[in-house]
Write an enzyme that holds these catalytic residues in place. Structure first.
Site, PDB file in Angstrom:
ATOM      1  N   SER A 697      35.347  37.809  39.253  1.00 22.75           N
ATOM      2  CA  SER A 697      34.684  38.623  38.233  1.00 22.75           C
ATOM      3  C   SER A 697      34.833  40.126  38.464  1.00 22.75           C
ATOM      4  O   SER A 697      34.372  40.921  37.648  1.00 22.75           O
ATOM      5  CB  SER A 697      33.196  38.271  38.178  1.00 22.75           C
ATOM      6  N   LYS A 740      23.190  39.209  36.876  1.00 21.92           N
ATOM      7  CA  LYS A 740      23.918  40.475  36.965  1.00 21.92           C
ATOM      8  C   LYS A 740      23.255  41.558  36.116  1.00 21.92           C
ATOM      9  O   LYS A 740      23.185  42.729  36.519  1.00 21.92           O
ATOM     10  CB  LYS A 740      25.363  40.268  36.527  1.00 21.92           C
TER      11      LYS A 740
END
Length: 793
Positions: A697, A740
């Site tokens: 990511s 996140k």
């Protein structure tokens, strides 16, 4: 060194007895003529005597002291009848003593001492034994010899050669002295044999002593035989014990052992065990009745039966499920977590209907095993307690973190010393009900080694189709675990074995937003810590802006565990002030937090880090919640080398390679020289180098960092991004969006770039965050570069 050998002495070679001899007093020892005897010499006078005699004719006199603990100074201290002897051998020992082998020659009479220093010399004269041969003497010899042989056969440590020696001796005097030397006699009796002048009388006295010794030996052997017979008749004793128990029962007197067995039988009847368990318990009780109470097996069976009768085979505590009350209980104990609460209420609703309506068309309602997964401090354990309270069940928590031994789950077999059932059976015994809520904590941290794999043993425990007949190794009978509600917790799913994970329904518990933490602190944490620190609610005031200051500057976590600790620190400081009689209420102001908690521990790092080209803020997922990470890129003269540092995993390194390849292929599009990499080295670094990092990511973050470095454009400091990149410049979706976003919010980020295909995941983000933050959804890396870089270099 033999002391009982036959000695043949030529009477013609026997030296005459002199008028004076060196005299050696002996302690507790009598040496007879015609025998060989070993002596240990340790006294200085005696050693000097032996040394001088050995140099001379080797002849000396031997007599016994009357008392062991005296120093011989006169004739009254020793017996006046002794033995003239010859030294056959003398050996010096390293400890200073002498080992002397002497041979008795003739009886002597001692009339006085001629000297006492440096050793004793005595006036002596010969005192020969009187021997009148007759038929009576011959018969006495045979009787004494036979009795001596009998004594030797009854004495374990006496050599058989003595019997042969006694049988072959024809001299009456020599036979008497041989037997006197080897029979058990005290000093006066030995001296009496020596002083008796007639050999016939000597043998007569020895016959008396031998008769007594043989009688004692035969009695000892008889006692040993009786003891052996008793050990071989254990079964007979058991029957007698049973008869005695029956007689006592008729008389109204019960023994302790019988009373214990009676109590165990009553417990077995009262426990109402299942058929197989009842049969096993009664079989073991029958074995126990046949054993003595002192037998080790007796206590093993007793412990086993106590476990069997103490388990709640039929006891339940659950009440009828009230969904409204359950919802109220969950709301009282936990703030927000609406999806989690809804799933728990659905579970309880299905269970309620299943209990009321029974199996539908023979199909039993399925009760899945719930697995709460989330970072530390988000309330996984307390959720299990709330579920138990909502159903009226007892709650038991079992920590499985670091568990390695399979026997902890299945129990130990009874063949082992100190064997016990496994943790599951122990927990059920402690809660005293067969339908508790058992929370298996930290199942993601179960290990395995040579002692077995505990996670494999849990497969049977957590499978609703199998655990109704769970068989613990210690009990060795099936126990129904289908009524137990098992709940598991974990911080991450990756380390849970797939077969075990397949038996559980995973419920994710994400981290909390700042507003959620604020509400949790106001409703739950502050009242709890006020009570824990002996304060009253009217004595302390913690305003909202103070709480926000604690959350922002002193904690950075997904849960509220550290927040609770900081609130406890504040409460302790206030408690100290109250104890010092300071006026109340005490208001904890935001600007005074430094006095309560010290300097702030956290601050907005992005404004400090994102101040030059080549630095980008990324977002990462960790087992303890989301976190931000910075990616730094720089260039230097070189020869087309890419350097990666910061403890990056293989997947993250491949993302960096893909990012560089894409930038090189699209260099002209970004306004970069096409051959920029020919004479340049590029270094990509991710700070916090001691922490391992991996995953795809960070692909868009690394690409943006390279473009920022090469174009000279700075990335916006309040912006973060996440996403996987392909060589075609596509941005692929990632996981952990909510975690996140929460991490970005804690770090002061205002704008987040996310993959287009993660757009639906924003629904999991709390509504207040969706309003406060800006989300940019992208499909290509070009859109990322356009949104992230300032237009000015």
């Amino acid at each position: 060194m033999e002391i009982n050998q036959k000695i043949d002495i030529d009477t013609e070679k026997i030296p005459p007895v002199p008028a004076e001899l060196p005299l050696l007093p002996l302690k507790d020892t009598v040496v007879y003529p015609l025998t060989v005897y070993p002596l240990v010499i340790g006294k200085e006078k005696s050693i000097k005597l032996i040394n001088e005699v050995t140099v001379g004719d080797k002849i000396l006199g031997l007599t016994a002291q009357k008392k062991v603990d005296i120093e011989v100074t006169g004739l009254s201290d020793v017996y006046t009848v002794g033995t003239m002897a010859r030294i056959l051998q003398m050996v010096k020992v390293p400890d200073g003593t002498l080992r002397v082998l002497v041979q008795g020659i003739e009886r002597i009479s001692i009339s006085g001492f001629s000297q006492t220093d440096p050793y004793i010399r005595a006036h002596v004269k010969s005192l020969p034994d009187k021997l009148d041969k007759s038929v009576e003497l011959e018969g006495l010899m045979r009787g004494v010899s036979e009795m001596f042989q009998k004594m030797v056969s009854l004495t374990p440590n006496m050599p058989e050669e003595l019997s042969s020696a006694a049988l072959n001796i024809e001299e009456p005097r020599q036979l008497a002295y041989l037997i006197a030397t080897n029979i058990r006699l005290d000093l006066p009796q030995r001296q009496d044999i020596l002083e008796t002048p007639l050999v016939f009388d000597k043998l007569t006295k020895l016959m008396q002593y031998l008769n007594r010794e043989v009688e004692v030996l035969e009695l000892g052997r008889k006692i040993q035989g009786q003891a052996r017979d008793q050990m071989q008749k254990a079964e007979r004793e058991y029957l007698l014990r049973q008869q005695l128990s029956a007689i006592r029962k008729e008389l109204g007197e019960e023994s302790d052992e019988g009373s214990e067995i009676k109590n165990l039988r009553e417990k077995i009847d009262q426990a109402k065990l299942p058929p197989e368990a009842d049969k096993e318990a009664k079989r073991e009780l029958t074995r126990m009745e046949k054993l003595s109470a002192s037998s080790p097996e007796y206590s093993v069976i007793r412990t086993y039966l106590e476990w069997m009768t103490s388990l709640p085979w039929n006891t339940t505590t659950a009440i009828a499920i009230d969904i409204s009350k359950a919802k109220q209980t969950l709301d009282e104990d936990h703030y927000d977590l609406e999806k989690v609460k809804d799933r728990i209420l659905e579970y309880l609703a299905v269970k309620k209907l299943g209990d009321e309506r029974g199996p539908q068309d023979g199909v039993r309602t399925r009760e899945p095993i719930l697995c709460f997964v989330g970072p530390p401090g988000v309330g996984k354990t307390s959720l299990g307690q709330s579920i138990a309270r909502a159903q009226g069940r007892k709650f038991m928590r079992q920590s499985f973190g670091g568990l390695h031994d399979e026997a902890e789950i299945r129990g130990h077999r009874r063949t082992y010393i100190g064997a016990m059932p496994g943790r599951i059976i122990q927990a059920i015994k402690r809660v005293e009900t067969r339908d508790p809520v058992i929370m298996l904590d930290e199942v993601d941290k179960i290990g395995s080694d040579w002692r077995g794999d505990p996670s494999s043993a849990l497969l049977e425990v957590l499978d609703p189709e199998q655990n109704k007949d769970f068989r613990d190794n210690y009990l060795d009978v099936p126990f129904d675990l289908s009524k137990v509600m098992f709940i598991t917790t974990a911080n991450q799913l990756e380390t849970i074995p797939p077969p075990l994970l397949d038996r559980m329904e995973v419920i994710h518990l994400p981290g909390y937003t700042e507003q959620e933490k604020l509400n949790i602190a106001q409703k739950y944490l502050i009242p709890k810590e006020i009570r824990a620190n002996a304060l009253k609610p009217e004595e302390i005031v913690i305003p909202e802006d103070t709480l926000r200051g604690i959350i922002k500057d002193y904690t950075r976590e997904a849960g509220v565990r550290n927040l609770e600790r900081e609130i406890a620190n504040v409460c302790r400081k206030v408690a100290k002030a109250v104890a010092e009689a300071k006026p109340t209420p005490i208001t904890v102001k935001a600007e005074e937090l430094h006095d309560y908690l010290g300097r702030p521990r956290y601050f907005a790092e992005t404004a400090i880090m994102i101040d030059r080209r080549g630095v980008v803020t990324g977002l990462a997922w960790t087992p303890t919640g989301g976190d931000i990470l910075f990616v730094e890129a720089t260039q230097m003269p070189g020869n087309k080398q890419l350097t990666l540092t910061g403890q990056l995993g293989d997947v993250m390194k491949e993302s960096a390679q893909a990012a560089l390849s894409y930038v090189r292929s699209q260099a002209e599009t970004f306004g970069i020289k096409k051959d920029f990499f020919e004479k340049t080295d590029i270094h990509i670094h991710v700070p916090a180098g001691a922490i391992p990092k991996d995953g795809p990511s960070a692909g868009v973050t690394m690409t943006t960092a390279i473009v920022s470095m090469l174009t000279g454009k700075v990335v916006k400091h309040d912006l973060a991004m996440t996403g996987e990149i392909t060589l075609r410049g596509k941005v692929m979706p990632i996981g952990g969006v909510k975690e996140k976003v929460l991490a970005a919010k804690r770090a002061g980020i205002k704008t987040i770039i996310l993959p287009e295909k993660n757009k639906n995941d924003i629904e999991d983000v709390p509504e207040e965050l969706r309003k406060e933050m800006t989300f940019i959804f992208v499909d290509t890396i070009d859109q990322v570069i356009k949104a992230a870089l300032d237009s000015k270099a």
